[in-house]
Design an enzyme around this catalytic site. Structure first.
Site, mmCIF file in Angstrom:
data_model
loop_
_atom_site.group_PDB
_atom_site.id
_atom_site.type_symbol
_atom_site.label_atom_id
_atom_site.label_comp_id
_atom_site.label_asym_id
_atom_site.label_seq_id
_atom_site.Cartn_x
_atom_site.Cartn_y
_atom_site.Cartn_z
ATOM 1 N N THR A 143 0.949 -1.127 -0.135
ATOM 2 C CA THR A 143 0.198 0.049 0.096
ATOM 3 C C THR A 143 0.957 1.151 -0.059
ATOM 4 O O THR A 143 2.050 1.390 0.617
ATOM 5 C CB THR A 143 -1.124 -0.157 1.452
ATOM 6 N N ASP B 70 6.366 -4.083 -1.175
ATOM 7 C CA ASP B 70 5.512 -3.033 -0.300
ATOM 8 C C ASP B 70 6.408 -2.171 -0.044
ATOM 9 O O ASP B 70 7.556 -2.182 -0.110
ATOM 10 C CB ASP B 70 5.155 -3.786 0.902
ATOM 11 N N ASP C 220 8.344 3.733 5.287
ATOM 12 C CA ASP C 220 8.281 4.892 5.612
ATOM 13 C C ASP C 220 9.822 5.150 5.961
ATOM 14 O O ASP C 220 10.401 6.314 5.795
ATOM 15 C CB ASP C 220 7.403 5.508 6.562
ATOM 16 N N GLY D 279 2.567 4.478 7.321
ATOM 17 C CA GLY D 279 2.267 6.009 7.345
ATOM 18 C C GLY D 279 0.896 5.802 6.328
ATOM 19 O O GLY D 279 0.137 7.073 6.281
ATOM 20 N N GLY D 280 0.542 4.981 5.694
ATOM 21 C CA GLY D 280 -0.690 4.808 4.989
ATOM 22 C C GLY D 280 -1.760 4.104 5.673
ATOM 23 O O GLY D 280 -2.797 3.976 5.157
ATOM 24 N N GLU E 214 -0.794 -5.242 5.962
ATOM 25 C CA GLU E 214 0.292 -5.353 5.607
ATOM 26 C C GLU E 214 1.305 -6.353 6.071
ATOM 27 O O GLU E 214 1.861 -7.370 5.687
ATOM 28 C CB GLU E 214 1.284 -4.105 5.308
HETATM 29 C C1 5RP Z 1 1.239 2.129 4.204
HETATM 30 C C2 5RP Z 1 2.815 1.959 4.223
HETATM 31 C C3 5RP Z 1 3.468 2.388 3.101
HETATM 32 O O1 5RP Z 1 4.338 1.621 2.492
HETATM 33 C C4 5RP Z 1 4.592 3.616 3.463
HETATM 34 O O2 5RP Z 1 3.713 4.885 3.969
HETATM 35 C C5 5RP Z 1 5.304 4.159 2.395
HETATM 36 O O3 5RP Z 1 4.396 4.935 1.618
HETATM 37 P P1 5RP Z 1 4.630 5.929 0.236
HETATM 38 O O4 5RP Z 1 5.189 4.714 -0.594
HETATM 39 O O5 5RP Z 1 3.515 6.505 -0.371
HETATM 40 O O6 5RP Z 1 5.866 6.643 0.591
HETATM 41 O O7 5RP Z 1 3.325 1.791 5.208
HETATM 42 O O8 5RP Z 1 0.775 1.937 5.547
#
Ligand code: 5RP
Length: 227
Positions: free
Chosen positions: A28, A80, A83, A95-96, A102
């Site tokens: 994600t 995946d 952050d 972060g998402g 996950e």
């Molecule tokens: C979501 C996550 C994402 O992998 C993480 O936030 C990185 O996001 P991005 O690829 O948009 O920088 O852990 O829960």
């Protein structure tokens, strides 16, 4: 290269790891989205296990066959984003707000590959506030106990309830996210173990000992890191 171009390069490199017939965990976030797009472009006979509703929607729109985690057995590969990426491929994720699904998909995979732009690689975890997923019932009480627990691991910080447009963010599982501004995390394993034991905490964004490699988009091409 911009960070987004680096994310795209990492996502496209990861798509090359996928072979026909694989069951693939689909991460994600914006980097994982590049992977999903590159995977769809390869038009391979694969089945995807999405780690969020957002990723499921994207993958479906691109024609990737999806399968429920309950029906897969062990996944061949999960790709995946993250952050933060520290030595040993210790990660902060979430972060998402998708950290629980996950981690479940990662835990069910033979191989996990993390993809990121170069700005995510750091000598130590903790600059990015650590996402912690908690049940909504009594969440303020849980947050107070997170503060106390953090102190015992040398982290003097209060967790902050994640909000969006003034309302608490709800995960796909209906839980809440608190972000803990740790600063440098001296002992990620100790913090992870302590959080795992805290009633009310569903899971947290420390992913330790799970990634087999990282593909990092850089100005000099995609660099592979190993634990
Ligand atoms: C979501 C996550 C994402 O992998 C993480 O936030 C990185 O996001 P991005 O690829 O948009 O920088 O852990 O829960």
């Amino acid at each position: 290269m911009t960070a987004d171009e680096q994310k795209r390069a990492a996502g496209e490199a990861a798509a090359e790891l996928v072979e026909p017939g694989m069951t693939v965990g689909l991460g994600t976030g914006s980097t994982a989205a590049w992977f999903v797009k590159a995977l769809a472009a390869r038009n391979l006979p694969v089945r995807g296990v999405p780690t969020s509703e957002a990723t499921a929607t994207l993958a479906r729109s691109l024609g990737i066959e999806l399968i429920d985690l309950n029906d897969t057995g062990t996944l061949d590969l999960t790709v995946d984003g993250a952050d933060e990426i520290a030595p040993g491929l210790a990660l902060i994720k979430g972060g998402g707000a998708a950290l629980l699904r996950e981690k479940l998909v990662w835990a069910g995979s033979y191989r996990c590959v993390v993809i990121a732009d170069a700005g995510k690689v750091l000598p130590r975890l903790g600059r990015f506030p650590l996402p912690i997923e908690v049940v909504a019932f009594g969440h303020k009480s849980t947050a107070a106990r997170i503060t106390a627990l953090a102190w015992t691991t040398g982290i003097i910080a209060d967790p902050v309830l994640r909000t969006s447009n003034g309302a608490p963010v709800r995960t796909d599982g209906g839980n809440l996210i608190y972000d803990l501004p740790c600063g440098a995390i001296e002992d990620p394993a100790a913090l992870a173990a302590a959080l795992n034991d805290l009633t009310g905490v569903v899971d947290h964004g420390l992913f330790l000992g799970l990634a087999e490699r990282a593909l990092i988009g850089t100005d000099r091409g995609v660099v592979t890191l190993y634990p």
